[in-house]
Design a protein around this motif. Sequence first.
Motif, mmCIF file in Angstrom:
data_model
loop_
_atom_site.group_PDB
_atom_site.id
_atom_site.type_symbol
_atom_site.label_atom_id
_atom_site.label_comp_id
_atom_site.label_asym_id
_atom_site.label_seq_id
_atom_site.Cartn_x
_atom_site.Cartn_y
_atom_site.Cartn_z
ATOM 1 N N GLU A 42 0.831 -1.207 0.000
ATOM 2 C CA GLU A 42 0.000 0.000 0.000
ATOM 3 C C GLU A 42 0.863 1.253 0.000
ATOM 4 O O GLU A 42 0.584 2.220 -0.738
ATOM 5 C CB GLU A 42 -0.939 -0.027 1.208
ATOM 6 C CG GLU A 42 -2.004 -1.117 1.111
ATOM 7 C CD GLU A 42 -2.792 -1.321 2.382
ATOM 8 O OE1 GLU A 42 -3.844 -2.000 2.326
ATOM 9 O OE2 GLU A 42 -2.365 -0.827 3.452
ATOM 10 N N THR A 43 1.919 1.256 0.790
ATOM 11 C CA THR A 43 2.826 2.408 0.839
ATOM 12 C C THR A 43 3.560 2.576 -0.480
ATOM 13 O O THR A 43 3.708 3.698 -0.990
ATOM 14 C CB THR A 43 3.835 2.224 1.990
ATOM 15 O OG1 THR A 43 3.124 2.136 3.229
ATOM 16 C CG2 THR A 43 4.806 3.390 2.053
ATOM 17 N N LYS A 44 4.021 1.476 -1.045
ATOM 18 C CA LYS A 44 4.762 1.519 -2.310
ATOM 19 C C LYS A 44 3.891 2.053 -3.442
ATOM 20 O O LYS A 44 4.310 2.935 -4.204
ATOM 21 C CB LYS A 44 5.261 0.109 -2.664
ATOM 22 C CG LYS A 44 5.935 0.012 -4.026
ATOM 23 C CD LYS A 44 6.271 -1.425 -4.396
ATOM 24 C CE LYS A 44 7.302 -1.982 -3.449
ATOM 25 N NZ LYS A 44 7.782 -3.327 -3.874
ATOM 26 N N ALA A 45 2.673 1.540 -3.560
ATOM 27 C CA ALA A 45 1.792 1.958 -4.654
ATOM 28 C C ALA A 45 1.403 3.425 -4.508
ATOM 29 O O ALA A 45 1.354 4.170 -5.500
ATOM 30 C CB ALA A 45 0.546 1.072 -4.688
ATOM 31 N N ALA A 46 1.126 3.853 -3.283
ATOM 32 C CA ALA A 46 0.756 5.249 -3.065
ATOM 33 C C ALA A 46 1.902 6.176 -3.450
ATOM 34 O O ALA A 46 1.708 7.190 -4.149
ATOM 35 C CB ALA A 46 0.359 5.466 -1.611
ATOM 36 N N ALA A 47 3.105 5.853 -3.031
ATOM 37 C CA ALA A 47 4.265 6.680 -3.366
ATOM 38 C C ALA A 47 4.511 6.687 -4.873
ATOM 39 O O ALA A 47 4.846 7.728 -5.458
ATOM 40 C CB ALA A 47 5.494 6.162 -2.631
ATOM 41 N N MET A 48 4.333 5.550 -5.492
ATOM 42 C CA MET A 48 4.566 5.429 -6.928
ATOM 43 C C MET A 48 3.676 6.374 -7.724
ATOM 44 O O MET A 48 4.122 6.991 -8.706
ATOM 45 C CB MET A 48 4.322 3.982 -7.354
ATOM 46 C CG MET A 48 4.491 3.720 -8.832
ATOM 47 S SD MET A 48 4.189 1.966 -9.198
ATOM 48 C CE MET A 48 4.233 2.010 -10.992
#
Length: 337
Positions: A42-48
């Motif tokens: 979730e953190t990775k996709a949001a930052a991406m």
Amino acid sequence: MMTVDLRSDTVTKPTQGMLEAMWSARVGDDVFGEDESINELETKAAAMFGMEAGLFCPSGTMTNQIAIKCFTQPLDELIADQTAHVYRYEGGGIAFNSAVSTRLLNGERGILTPEMIEPEINAENIHYPNTSLVVLENTVNKGGGKCYTLEQIAPIAELCRNRGLKLHLDGARICNALVHTGDKAADYGQYFDGISVCLSKGLGAPVGSVLLGSKSTIKYARRLRKVFGGGMRQAGFLAAAASYALDHHIGRLKIDHQHAHILADELGKCSWVTGVVPVETNIVLFDTVEPADVIVEKLAAKGIKCNSTDQRRVRFVTHLDVHPDQIEYTVSVLKSL
């Protein structure tokens, strides 16, 4: 006889790297927020995508339906293209889940413009539903993988801001669009209130989509996911596969696009094909002289699986489990059909 599955990019099997990532996933109870692999995804996709937070869900239908409920109230109306997945292929969920009506527009292969949208925004009037949301789809499934560019999205976003509307992206194949257009994922967040990123289509993860939005939106979306029955427990095994896909499978989408172009070029030479929709990404739509179901049966007899989308229209979808030798075989079959 070779078998080639061109029905959808949802038919892929996990790669060896994905399986290894799943095997080593750190898991916990996600309803309690304790699954490390889901939190990381979730953190990775949001930052991406330049968003504040994310929510992992079992399907793109769930992320889209949660977003619609987040951004509307009963008696509201949303605007979408008449081909939109949220309208055609999500079981009537807009009406059932959110008690919202839908204003359908006729975009060019599913692509909307501000000039199309603005006249359809209802005035404040007791007779009309309140227009509150615009939904875009990228890539457009029924449009044959047609892409929005950020240059096309920006004025729609400006219109929505000026008129007090929310803007949601059904990013079912958003990574295919990024590879085709060259746009940056991080630039998307400034335009949308919600983005659904599907991980089980072109990226090849076994299950799941991520809904991205502000922290407050995702906090409410998490409650809705629970109500919709989407609260998962030790689902980090699935999230680990999805994270692996984001890290390793975006760049290779250009191979799927190349394969789709090869098939489209060959179809354009076939006497039994009356037209081929221009290809941008990994979806090939073509029209046939005979009924589409007849063509589907003939291809199935040769080991090529595909679907009809209309009485005389057939769809091929390329993906990571379709290899060059299978494309060569398919071309040979098309020539002999």
